[in-house]
Scaffold this active site. Structure first.
Site, PDB file in Angstrom:
ATOM      1  N   GLY A 105       4.229  -5.417   3.737  1.00 40.66           N
ATOM      2  CA  GLY A 105       3.039  -5.048   4.489  1.00 40.66           C
ATOM      3  C   GLY A 105       3.231  -4.806   5.982  1.00 40.66           C
ATOM      4  O   GLY A 105       2.256  -4.614   6.697  1.00 40.66           O
ATOM      5  N   TRP A 161       4.376  -2.169   7.676  1.00 45.52           N
ATOM      6  CA  TRP A 161       3.869  -0.867   8.139  1.00 45.52           C
ATOM      7  C   TRP A 161       2.341  -0.859   8.118  1.00 45.52           C
ATOM      8  O   TRP A 161       1.707  -0.316   9.025  1.00 45.52           O
ATOM      9  CB  TRP A 161       4.401   0.262   7.249  1.00 45.52           C
ATOM     10  CG  TRP A 161       5.795   0.708   7.599  1.00 45.52           C
ATOM     11  CD1 TRP A 161       6.793  -0.077   8.104  1.00 45.52           C
ATOM     12  CD2 TRP A 161       6.335   2.033   7.495  1.00 45.52           C
ATOM     13  NE1 TRP A 161       7.924   0.670   8.300  1.00 45.52           N
ATOM     14  CE2 TRP A 161       7.673   1.958   7.928  1.00 45.52           C
ATOM     15  CE3 TRP A 161       5.834   3.254   7.057  1.00 45.52           C
ATOM     16  CZ2 TRP A 161       8.507   3.087   7.952  1.00 45.52           C
ATOM     17  CZ3 TRP A 161       6.663   4.376   7.077  1.00 45.52           C
ATOM     18  CH2 TRP A 161       7.985   4.289   7.522  1.00 45.52           C
ATOM     19  N   ASP A 194       1.882  -0.249  -3.668  1.00 44.27           N
ATOM     20  CA  ASP A 194       3.260  -0.669  -3.966  1.00 44.27           C
ATOM     21  C   ASP A 194       3.322  -1.176  -5.408  1.00 44.27           C
ATOM     22  O   ASP A 194       2.308  -1.560  -5.989  1.00 44.27           O
ATOM     23  CB  ASP A 194       3.709  -1.791  -3.016  1.00 44.27           C
ATOM     24  CG  ASP A 194       5.240  -1.904  -2.924  1.00 44.27           C
ATOM     25  OD1 ASP A 194       5.792  -1.514  -1.871  1.00 44.27           O
ATOM     26  OD2 ASP A 194       5.878  -2.366  -3.889  1.00 44.27           O
ATOM     27  N   ASP A 207       3.189   1.622  -9.982  1.00 45.59           N
ATOM     28  CA  ASP A 207       4.351   2.493  -9.798  1.00 45.59           C
ATOM     29  C   ASP A 207       3.876   3.889  -9.398  1.00 45.59           C
ATOM     30  O   ASP A 207       3.116   4.522 -10.144  1.00 45.59           O
ATOM     31  CB  ASP A 207       5.119   2.543 -11.134  1.00 45.59           C
ATOM     32  CG  ASP A 207       6.414   3.324 -11.025  1.00 45.59           C
ATOM     33  OD1 ASP A 207       6.572   4.118 -10.087  1.00 45.59           O
ATOM     34  OD2 ASP A 207       7.266   3.128 -11.908  1.00 45.59           O
ATOM     35  N   ASP A 211       7.599   4.558   2.897  1.00 47.00           N
ATOM     36  CA  ASP A 211       8.837   3.798   3.137  1.00 47.00           C
ATOM     37  C   ASP A 211       9.386   3.363   1.784  1.00 47.00           C
ATOM     38  O   ASP A 211      10.167   2.425   1.695  1.00 47.00           O
ATOM     39  CB  ASP A 211       8.494   2.577   4.018  1.00 47.00           C
ATOM     40  CG  ASP A 211       9.724   1.963   4.670  1.00 47.00           C
ATOM     41  OD1 ASP A 211      10.745   2.664   4.804  1.00 47.00           O
ATOM     42  OD2 ASP A 211       9.672   0.776   5.053  1.00 47.00           O
ATOM     43  N   LYS A 234      10.807   8.073   4.261  1.00 48.26           N
ATOM     44  CA  LYS A 234      12.186   7.587   4.325  1.00 48.26           C
ATOM     45  C   LYS A 234      13.056   8.346   3.320  1.00 48.26           C
ATOM     46  O   LYS A 234      12.678   8.494   2.163  1.00 48.26           O
ATOM     47  CB  LYS A 234      12.218   6.103   3.966  1.00 48.26           C
ATOM     48  CG  LYS A 234      13.649   5.609   4.021  1.00 48.26           C
ATOM     49  CD  LYS A 234      14.034   4.243   3.570  1.00 48.26           C
ATOM     50  CE  LYS A 234      13.140   3.288   2.970  1.00 48.26           C
ATOM     51  NZ  LYS A 234      13.287   1.995   3.619  1.00 48.26           N
TER      52      LYS A 234
HETATM   53  C1  SAM Z   1      11.615  -1.025   2.241  1.00 48.82           C
HETATM   54  S1  SAM Z   1      10.290  -1.650   1.277  1.00 48.82           S
HETATM   55  C2  SAM Z   1       8.892  -1.227   2.242  1.00 48.82           C
HETATM   56  C3  SAM Z   1       8.679  -2.096   3.445  1.00 48.82           C
HETATM   57  C4  SAM Z   1       7.319  -1.856   4.073  1.00 48.82           C
HETATM   58  N1  SAM Z   1       7.234  -0.526   4.672  1.00 48.82           N
HETATM   59  C5  SAM Z   1       7.008  -2.870   5.128  1.00 48.82           C
HETATM   60  O1  SAM Z   1       6.880  -2.498   6.289  1.00 48.82           O
HETATM   61  O2  SAM Z   1       6.859  -4.047   4.815  1.00 48.82           O
HETATM   62  C6  SAM Z   1      10.226  -0.491  -0.016  1.00 48.82           C
HETATM   63  C7  SAM Z   1       9.084  -0.710  -0.991  1.00 48.82           C
HETATM   64  O3  SAM Z   1       9.038   0.386  -1.902  1.00 48.82           O
HETATM   65  C8  SAM Z   1       8.473  -0.112  -3.087  1.00 48.82           C
HETATM   66  N2  SAM Z   1       8.710   0.809  -4.198  1.00 48.82           N
HETATM   67  C9  SAM Z   1       9.889   1.163  -4.745  1.00 48.82           C
HETATM   68  N3  SAM Z   1       9.705   1.982  -5.788  1.00 48.82           N
HETATM   69  C10 SAM Z   1       8.361   2.165  -5.898  1.00 48.82           C
HETATM   70  C11 SAM Z   1       7.546   2.896  -6.807  1.00 48.82           C
HETATM   71  N4  SAM Z   1       8.077   3.614  -7.791  1.00 48.82           N
HETATM   72  N5  SAM Z   1       6.206   2.854  -6.641  1.00 48.82           N
HETATM   73  C12 SAM Z   1       5.662   2.115  -5.631  1.00 48.82           C
HETATM   74  N6  SAM Z   1       6.376   1.393  -4.751  1.00 48.82           N
HETATM   75  C13 SAM Z   1       7.719   1.411  -4.881  1.00 48.82           C
HETATM   76  C14 SAM Z   1       9.182  -1.448  -3.279  1.00 48.82           C
HETATM   77  O4  SAM Z   1       8.469  -2.278  -4.163  1.00 48.82           O
HETATM   78  C15 SAM Z   1       9.254  -1.968  -1.860  1.00 48.82           C
HETATM   79  O5  SAM Z   1       8.218  -2.872  -1.583  1.00 48.82           O
END
Ligand code: SAM
Length: 216
Positions: free
Chosen positions: A68, A70, A91, A107, A131, A171
């Site tokens: 959370g 961002w 997420d 997802d 992200d 990203k």
């Molecule tokens: C680097 S983290 C994000 C950090 C976030 N921006 C923050 O500031 O706290 C990447 C996120 O992408 C999510 N993610 C990965 N694949 C996903 C998908 N198919 N659908 C939704 N979220 C996904 C992961 O669960 C993870 O929480």
């Protein structure tokens, strides 16, 4: 004699390295001190300090939002005197509530989840942040393919749903795929730039594409 490292030992070594890195990372310390849920918050702070996207936006979607950081930054910077601002985060994982932010769990590759996100948004968002990064499996090529496919889905969603004049921050990983995406985005946006925030680890191949001025 060849020394063999077992999978268990490798796991222990890499988790020890992870703990050491966390303990010595100034952004981890700063996130803790300033109440951000992740060091990633500083990446969005750097992006927004440079490109000034959040304040202008009325409806913001944060994809891959957990835990959370961002969304916290978006909520802080977007809240200036405007009740009508809307923030939606999504997420795979749950996130603890963030003031003024609605959350959709699921997802992003799942059409039903995308439908729920659109339902909660109501209006076309004018800023979409992604992200998202799938969990790595440790095989560089597979990891790369997985993030590219996620980014492609995000970009398709953006091209279909972003408001006119809106912006997209995503990203990507360097090393294939991002140049093509950059070129594709240039067709639909007035300006597309890439940016590596200082808070993004040097050894990480991650990079952010910033696309502004959506032409529809
Ligand atoms: C680097 S983290 C994000 C950090 C976030 N921006 C923050 O500031 O706290 C990447 C996120 O992408 C999510 N993610 C990965 N694949 C996903 C998908 N198919 N659908 C939704 N979220 C996904 C992961 O669960 C993870 O929480």
């Amino acid at each position: 004699m060849k020394v063999r490292i077992t999978k268990d030992r490798l796991k222990k070594l890499s988790s020890r390295r992870w703990v050491e890195r966390q303990l010595n990372d100034p952004f981890v310390a700063a996130a803790k001190k300033q109440g951000y849920r992740s060091r990633a918050a500083f990446k969005l702070i750097e992006i927004d300090d440079k490109f000034k996207l959040i304040r202008k936006a009325r409806t913001i979607l944060d994809l891959g939002a957990a835990p959370g950081g961002w969304s916290q930054v978006a909520a802080e910077r977007a809240c200036d005197g405007a009740n009508e601002r809307k923030l939606v985060a999504s997420d795979l994982l749950d996130i603890a509530p963030i003031n003024g932010t609605e959350f959709v769990k699921g997802d992003f590759n799942d059409e039903e989840v995308v439908r729920r996100i659109l339902g909660v948004l109501g209006d076309k968002p004018d800023l979409i942040l992604s992200d998202m990064a799938p969990n790595t499996v440790g095989h560089a090529k597979t990891d790369h393919i997985r993030i590219i496919s996620l980014v492609k889905n995000a970009a398709t969603f953006v091209l279909n749903n972003l408001a006119f004049g809106g912006s997209f921050v995503v990203k990507v990983l360097q090393g294939g795929g991002e140049q093509k995406l950059l070129a594709d985005l240039k067709v639909s946006f007035g300006k597309v730039t890439h940016f590596k925030p200082k808070s993004s680890r040097k050894e990480s191949s991650e990079l952010y594409l910033i696309a502004a001025g959506f032409k529809e």
